[in-house]
Design a protein around this motif. Structure first.
Motif, PDB file in Angstrom:
ATOM      1  N   ASP A   1       0.806  -1.224   0.000  1.00 27.27           N
ATOM      2  CA  ASP A   1       0.000   0.000   0.000  1.00 27.27           C
ATOM      3  C   ASP A   1       0.842   1.278   0.000  1.00 27.27           C
ATOM      4  O   ASP A   1       0.318   2.377   0.030  1.00 27.27           O
ATOM      5  CB  ASP A   1      -0.965   0.011   1.181  1.00 27.27           C
ATOM      6  CG  ASP A   1      -0.257   0.079   2.532  1.00 27.27           C
ATOM      7  OD1 ASP A   1       0.988   0.047   2.580  1.00 27.27           O
ATOM      8  OD2 ASP A   1      -0.960   0.160   3.552  1.00 27.27           O
ATOM      9  N   GLY A   2       2.174   1.145  -0.030  1.00 20.69           N
ATOM     10  CA  GLY A   2       3.063   2.302  -0.087  1.00 20.69           C
ATOM     11  C   GLY A   2       3.565   2.782   1.255  1.00 20.69           C
ATOM     12  O   GLY A   2       4.377   3.696   1.319  1.00 20.69           O
ATOM     13  N   SER A   3       3.112   2.176   2.352  1.00 23.71           N
ATOM     14  CA  SER A   3       3.605   2.569   3.677  1.00 23.71           C
ATOM     15  C   SER A   3       4.968   1.928   3.929  1.00 23.71           C
ATOM     16  O   SER A   3       5.325   0.914   3.318  1.00 23.71           O
ATOM     17  CB  SER A   3       2.608   2.170   4.763  1.00 23.71           C
ATOM     18  OG  SER A   3       2.429   0.770   4.783  1.00 23.71           O
ATOM     19  N   VAL A   4       5.740   2.513   4.835  1.00 21.72           N
ATOM     20  CA  VAL A   4       7.087   2.028   5.134  1.00 21.72           C
ATOM     21  C   VAL A   4       7.014   0.730   5.922  1.00 21.72           C
ATOM     22  O   VAL A   4       6.240   0.602   6.869  1.00 21.72           O
ATOM     23  CB  VAL A   4       7.877   3.093   5.929  1.00 21.72           C
ATOM     24  CG1 VAL A   4       9.244   2.574   6.314  1.00 21.72           C
ATOM     25  CG2 VAL A   4       8.010   4.360   5.107  1.00 21.72           C
ATOM     26  N   CYS A   5       7.820  -0.248   5.533  1.00 22.44           N
ATOM     27  CA  CYS A   5       7.873  -1.548   6.204  1.00 22.44           C
ATOM     28  C   CYS A   5       9.086  -1.582   7.130  1.00 22.44           C
ATOM     29  O   CYS A   5      10.218  -1.419   6.676  1.00 22.44           O
ATOM     30  CB  CYS A   5       7.964  -2.673   5.180  1.00 22.44           C
ATOM     31  SG  CYS A   5       8.091  -4.314   5.913  1.00 22.44           S
ATOM     32  N   THR A   6       8.845  -1.789   8.413  1.00 22.90           N
ATOM     33  CA  THR A   6       9.934  -1.873   9.389  1.00 22.90           C
ATOM     34  C   THR A   6      10.026  -3.270   9.994  1.00 22.90           C
ATOM     35  O   THR A   6      10.772  -3.481  10.942  1.00 22.90           O
ATOM     36  CB  THR A   6       9.723  -0.844  10.514  1.00 22.90           C
ATOM     37  OG1 THR A   6       8.456  -1.111  11.132  1.00 22.90           O
ATOM     38  CG2 THR A   6       9.761   0.572   9.979  1.00 22.90           C
ATOM     39  N   HIS A   7       9.284  -4.208   9.450  1.00 29.00           N
ATOM     40  CA  HIS A   7       9.234  -5.566   9.984  1.00 29.00           C
ATOM     41  C   HIS A   7      10.398  -6.411   9.467  1.00 29.00           C
ATOM     42  O   HIS A   7      10.938  -6.139   8.402  1.00 29.00           O
ATOM     43  CB  HIS A   7       7.919  -6.243   9.573  1.00 29.00           C
ATOM     44  CG  HIS A   7       6.715  -5.474   9.959  1.00 29.00           C
ATOM     45  ND1 HIS A   7       6.086  -4.597   9.105  1.00 29.00           N
ATOM     46  CD2 HIS A   7       6.021  -5.434  11.121  1.00 29.00           C
ATOM     47  CE1 HIS A   7       5.056  -4.066   9.720  1.00 29.00           C
ATOM     48  NE2 HIS A   7       4.995  -4.550  10.940  1.00 29.00           N
TER      49      HIS A   7
ATOM     50  N   SER B   1       2.694 -10.769  12.845  1.00 30.25           N
ATOM     51  CA  SER B   1       3.080  -9.354  12.962  1.00 30.25           C
ATOM     52  C   SER B   1       2.093  -8.411  12.289  1.00 30.25           C
ATOM     53  O   SER B   1       2.100  -7.220  12.557  1.00 30.25           O
ATOM     54  CB  SER B   1       4.469  -9.135  12.367  1.00 30.25           C
ATOM     55  OG  SER B   1       4.447  -9.316  10.965  1.00 30.25           O
ATOM     56  N   GLY B   2       1.282  -8.924  11.392  1.00 29.61           N
ATOM     57  CA  GLY B   2       0.351  -8.067  10.680  1.00 29.61           C
ATOM     58  C   GLY B   2       0.966  -7.410   9.452  1.00 29.61           C
ATOM     59  O   GLY B   2       0.337  -6.596   8.786  1.00 29.61           O
ATOM     60  N   CYS B   3       2.198  -7.765   9.133  1.00 30.67           N
ATOM     61  CA  CYS B   3       2.889  -7.203   7.971  1.00 30.67           C
ATOM     62  C   CYS B   3       2.426  -7.934   6.714  1.00 30.67           C
ATOM     63  O   CYS B   3       2.473  -9.163   6.666  1.00 30.67           O
ATOM     64  CB  CYS B   3       4.398  -7.359   8.142  1.00 30.67           C
ATOM     65  SG  CYS B   3       5.378  -6.811   6.728  1.00 30.67           S
ATOM     66  N   PRO B   4       1.979  -7.204   5.689  1.00 29.09           N
ATOM     67  CA  PRO B   4       1.573  -7.864   4.448  1.00 29.09           C
ATOM     68  C   PRO B   4       2.761  -8.286   3.583  1.00 29.09           C
ATOM     69  O   PRO B   4       2.591  -8.935   2.565  1.00 29.09           O
ATOM     70  CB  PRO B   4       0.747  -6.798   3.744  1.00 29.09           C
ATOM     71  CG  PRO B   4       1.289  -5.511   4.242  1.00 29.09           C
ATOM     72  CD  PRO B   4       1.718  -5.773   5.662  1.00 29.09           C
ATOM     73  N   GLY B   5       3.971  -7.912   3.976  1.00 29.64           N
ATOM     74  CA  GLY B   5       5.177  -8.238   3.219  1.00 29.64           C
ATOM     75  C   GLY B   5       5.717  -7.009   2.511  1.00 29.64           C
ATOM     76  O   GLY B   5       5.077  -5.977   2.439  1.00 29.64           O
ATOM     77  N   ARG B   6       6.932  -7.140   2.023  1.00 27.69           N
ATOM     78  CA  ARG B   6       7.580  -6.057   1.287  1.00 27.69           C
ATOM     79  C   ARG B   6       7.321  -6.215  -0.191  1.00 27.69           C
ATOM     80  O   ARG B   6       7.407  -7.304  -0.721  1.00 27.69           O
ATOM     81  CB  ARG B   6       9.084  -6.117   1.518  1.00 27.69           C
ATOM     82  CG  ARG B   6       9.515  -5.120   2.518  1.00 27.69           C
ATOM     83  CD  ARG B   6      10.995  -5.133   2.701  1.00 27.69           C
ATOM     84  NE  ARG B   6      11.205  -4.846   4.114  1.00 27.69           N
ATOM     85  CZ  ARG B   6      12.316  -4.997   4.748  1.00 27.69           C
ATOM     86  NH1 ARG B   6      13.369  -5.455   4.131  1.00 27.69           N
ATOM     87  NH2 ARG B   6      12.408  -4.704   6.014  1.00 27.69           N
ATOM     88  N   GLN B   7       7.038  -5.096  -0.826  1.00 25.72           N
ATOM     89  CA  GLN B   7       6.796  -5.168  -2.258  1.00 25.72           C
ATOM     90  C   GLN B   7       7.755  -4.308  -3.060  1.00 25.72           C
ATOM     91  O   GLN B   7       7.973  -4.559  -4.228  1.00 25.72           O
ATOM     92  CB  GLN B   7       5.373  -4.756  -2.583  1.00 25.72           C
ATOM     93  CG  GLN B   7       5.049  -4.959  -4.041  1.00 25.72           C
ATOM     94  CD  GLN B   7       3.588  -4.808  -4.321  1.00 25.72           C
ATOM     95  OE1 GLN B   7       2.817  -4.521  -3.424  1.00 25.72           O
ATOM     96  NE2 GLN B   7       3.199  -4.990  -5.550  1.00 25.72           N
ATOM     97  N   GLY B   8       8.343  -3.302  -2.461  1.00 26.91           N
ATOM     98  CA  GLY B   8       9.229  -2.447  -3.229  1.00 26.91           C
ATOM     99  C   GLY B   8      10.097  -1.580  -2.345  1.00 26.91           C
ATOM    100  O   GLY B   8      10.070  -1.683  -1.116  1.00 26.91           O
ATOM    101  N   TYR B   9      10.870  -0.717  -2.996  1.00 29.64           N
ATOM    102  CA  TYR B   9      11.784   0.197  -2.315  1.00 29.64           C
ATOM    103  C   TYR B   9      11.657   1.580  -2.939  1.00 29.64           C
ATOM    104  O   TYR B   9      11.551   1.713  -4.156  1.00 29.64           O
ATOM    105  CB  TYR B   9      13.229  -0.289  -2.452  1.00 29.64           C
ATOM    106  CG  TYR B   9      13.461  -1.602  -1.744  1.00 29.64           C
ATOM    107  CD1 TYR B   9      13.875  -1.633  -0.425  1.00 29.64           C
ATOM    108  CD2 TYR B   9      13.229  -2.810  -2.383  1.00 29.64           C
ATOM    109  CE1 TYR B   9      14.075  -2.830   0.232  1.00 29.64           C
ATOM    110  CE2 TYR B   9      13.422  -4.010  -1.735  1.00 29.64           C
ATOM    111  CZ  TYR B   9      13.847  -4.011  -0.420  1.00 29.64           C
ATOM    112  OH  TYR B   9      14.029  -5.203   0.231  1.00 29.64           O
ATOM    113  N   ALA B  10      11.672   2.593  -2.090  1.00 27.78           N
ATOM    114  CA  ALA B  10      11.569   3.966  -2.568  1.00 27.78           C
ATOM    115  C   ALA B  10      12.773   4.765  -2.095  1.00 27.78           C
ATOM    116  O   ALA B  10      13.332   4.503  -1.031  1.00 27.78           O
ATOM    117  CB  ALA B  10      10.289   4.620  -2.053  1.00 27.78           C
TER     118      ALA B  10
END
Length: 81
Positions: A14-20, A33-42
């Protein structure tokens, strides 16, 4: 002039920062953890905010980071004689 920093941040779908903590596949190590996973890098610039479009791999974001850093470099001052 304040120092400008550029960093590459991992993103959720969804574009939010992933810290998991995630596996190399991008899926979360802790399924609860509720993390949907990493999809990209900005690329994030302290002066400009998010730069360009997100990249699927971190290695693809690094050239964009370097190019944006180069855009902030100022022309050298003329020498005084």
């Amino acid at each position: 002039m304040p120092r400008i920093t550029l960093k590459i941040t991992p993103l959720h779908p969804d574009g939010s920062v992933c810290t998991h903590a995630v596996r190399p596949s991008g899926k979360p190590r802790d399924p609860l953890s509720g993390c949907p996973g990493r999809q990209g890098y900005a690329v994030e610039c302290s002066a400009c905010g998010r730069v360009g479009t997100p990249h699927t791999l971190r290695v693809l974001a690094e050239p964009a980071q370097s190019a944006h850093r180069d855009s902030h470099k100022t022309a050298p001052a003329p020498a005084n004689r």
